[in-house]
Design a protein around this motif. Structure first.
Motif, short mmCIF file in Angstrom:
data_model
loop_
_atom_site.label_atom_id
_atom_site.label_comp_id
_atom_site.label_asym_id
_atom_site.label_seq_id
_atom_site.Cartn_x
_atom_site.Cartn_y
_atom_site.Cartn_z
N TRP A 281 2.39 11.88 3.77
CA TRP A 281 3.18 12.22 4.96
C TRP A 281 2.52 11.72 6.23
CZ3 TRP A 281 8.01 13.17 4.54
CH2 TRP A 281 8.50 13.77 3.39
N ARG A 282 1.20 11.83 6.29
CA ARG A 282 0.50 11.34 7.49
C ARG A 282 0.62 9.82 7.60
NH1 ARG A 282 -3.90 15.13 9.56
NH2 ARG A 282 -3.37 17.03 8.48
N LEU A 283 0.51 9.14 6.47
CA LEU A 283 0.65 7.69 6.47
C LEU A 283 2.06 7.29 6.91
CD1 LEU A 283 -0.78 5.01 5.81
CD2 LEU A 283 0.14 5.23 3.50
N LEU A 284 3.05 8.01 6.42
CA LEU A 284 4.42 7.74 6.84
C LEU A 284 4.59 7.98 8.34
CD1 LEU A 284 7.30 7.03 5.93
CD2 LEU A 284 7.68 9.48 5.60
N GLY A 285 3.98 9.03 8.85
CA GLY A 285 4.04 9.29 10.30
C GLY A 285 3.35 8.23 11.11
N ILE A 286 2.21 7.74 10.62
CA ILE A 286 1.49 6.68 11.33
C ILE A 286 2.32 5.40 11.35
CG2 ILE A 286 -0.52 5.15 11.17
CD1 ILE A 286 -2.10 7.65 10.22
N TRP A 287 2.91 5.03 10.20
CA TRP A 287 3.75 3.84 10.16
C TRP A 287 4.96 3.99 11.07
CZ3 TRP A 287 2.81 -0.92 9.14
CH2 TRP A 287 1.83 -1.26 8.23
N ALA A 288 5.55 5.19 11.08
CA ALA A 288 6.70 5.42 11.97
C ALA A 288 6.28 5.28 13.43
CB ALA A 288 7.29 6.80 11.71
N GLY A 289 5.10 5.79 13.77
CA GLY A 289 4.60 5.64 15.13
C GLY A 289 4.32 4.20 15.50
N GLY B 49 -5.43 5.97 5.96
CA GLY B 49 -5.16 4.79 5.15
C GLY B 49 -6.14 4.63 4.00
N GLU B 50 -7.40 4.89 4.26
CA GLU B 50 -8.43 4.73 3.24
C GLU B 50 -8.29 5.78 2.14
OE1 GLU B 50 -11.49 2.44 1.73
OE2 GLU B 50 -10.35 2.09 3.56
N SER B 51 -8.04 7.03 2.52
CA SER B 51 -7.92 8.07 1.51
C SER B 51 -6.66 7.89 0.67
CB SER B 51 -7.95 9.45 2.15
OG SER B 51 -6.86 9.62 3.00
N PHE B 52 -5.56 7.41 1.29
CA PHE B 52 -4.35 7.14 0.51
C PHE B 52 -4.61 5.99 -0.45
CE2 PHE B 52 -0.18 5.26 -0.25
CZ PHE B 52 0.53 6.39 -0.62
N HIS B 53 -5.35 5.00 -0.01
CA HIS B 53 -5.70 3.86 -0.87
C HIS B 53 -6.53 4.32 -2.06
CE1 HIS B 53 -7.18 -0.05 -2.15
NE2 HIS B 53 -8.41 0.36 -1.95
N MET B 54 -7.51 5.18 -1.83
CA MET B 54 -8.38 5.63 -2.90
C MET B 54 -7.63 6.56 -3.86
SD MET B 54 -12.13 6.15 -1.16
CE MET B 54 -11.61 7.52 -0.15
N ARG B 55 -6.76 7.41 -3.33
CA ARG B 55 -6.06 8.38 -4.18
C ARG B 55 -4.96 7.73 -5.01
NH1 ARG B 55 -2.45 12.80 -1.52
NH2 ARG B 55 -1.14 10.98 -1.56
N GLU B 56 -4.17 6.86 -4.39
CA GLU B 56 -3.01 6.28 -5.06
C GLU B 56 -3.25 4.86 -5.59
OE1 GLU B 56 -0.18 7.92 -5.61
OE2 GLU B 56 -0.93 9.70 -4.57
N HIS B 57 -4.42 4.31 -5.32
CA HIS B 57 -4.74 2.92 -5.68
C HIS B 57 -3.70 1.97 -5.09
CE1 HIS B 57 -7.89 4.42 -8.22
NE2 HIS B 57 -7.02 5.22 -8.81
N ALA B 58 -3.31 2.26 -3.86
CA ALA B 58 -2.33 1.45 -3.14
C ALA B 58 -3.00 0.15 -2.68
CB ALA B 58 -1.80 2.22 -1.93
N PRO B 59 -2.21 -0.90 -2.47
CA PRO B 59 -2.81 -2.18 -2.09
C PRO B 59 -3.42 -2.18 -0.69
CG PRO B 59 -0.42 -2.35 -2.16
CD PRO B 59 -0.77 -1.01 -2.68
N GLY B 60 -2.92 -1.40 0.24
CA GLY B 60 -3.46 -1.38 1.59
C GLY B 60 -4.52 -0.31 1.74
N ASP B 61 -5.47 -0.54 2.65
CA ASP B 61 -6.50 0.45 2.90
C ASP B 61 -6.53 0.77 4.40
OD1 ASP B 61 -7.54 -1.90 3.80
OD2 ASP B 61 -9.45 -1.73 2.77
#
Length: 126
Positions: A94-102, A13-25
């Motif tokens: 993809w990992r974030l999508l898998g985590i949310w799916a889980g 979650g943190e790396s996706f937030h830093m890479r994409e500047h997404a609102p969630g971390d």
């Protein structure tokens, strides 16, 4: 071992937030996991332990604030760097999508089990 899994979820979650500047971390991802997968069943089962408002007055603040305090105490600046260096998650989308799916799959399974067990009522009124 459990903390390693929690750290991995946080790192994705943190790396996706830093890479994409997404609102969630990473902390938001852990809080969503806690609230959806742990809080609902504990609230349902806790009502049978302490009847009425007593449970909600005593346990609800602790259960709601637990992930906030956990993230504040666990993920200090030094530990953030260590965890991100250790996991270096790639393909975080993809990992974030898998985590949310889980997370959602576990939530649906818990809901189905609570309905099947009779602890929740389908369409029950107040």
């Amino acid at each position: 071992m459990i903390l390693q899994g929690i750290d991995h979820i946080w790192a994705v979650g943190e790396s996706f937030h830093m890479r994409e500047h997404a609102p969630g971390d990473g902390s938001m991802l852990l809080m969503a996991c806690w609230y959806l997968d742990v809080l609902f069943p504990l609230l349902t089962l806790g009502r049978s332990w302490l009847p009425g408002w007593v449970f909600y007055a005593l346990a609800l603040p602790v259960l709601v604030l637990f992930p906030v305090l956990f993230c504040r105490l666990r993920y200090t600046e030094q530990r953030r760097k260590e965890i991100l260096a250790r996991y270096r998650p790639r393909k975080t989308g993809w990992r974030l999508l898998g985590i949310w799916a889980g997370i959602l799959a576990v939530c649906c399974l818990e809901g189905a089990l609570l309905l099947y067990g009779g602890l929740w009522q389908w369409g029950g009124g107040l």
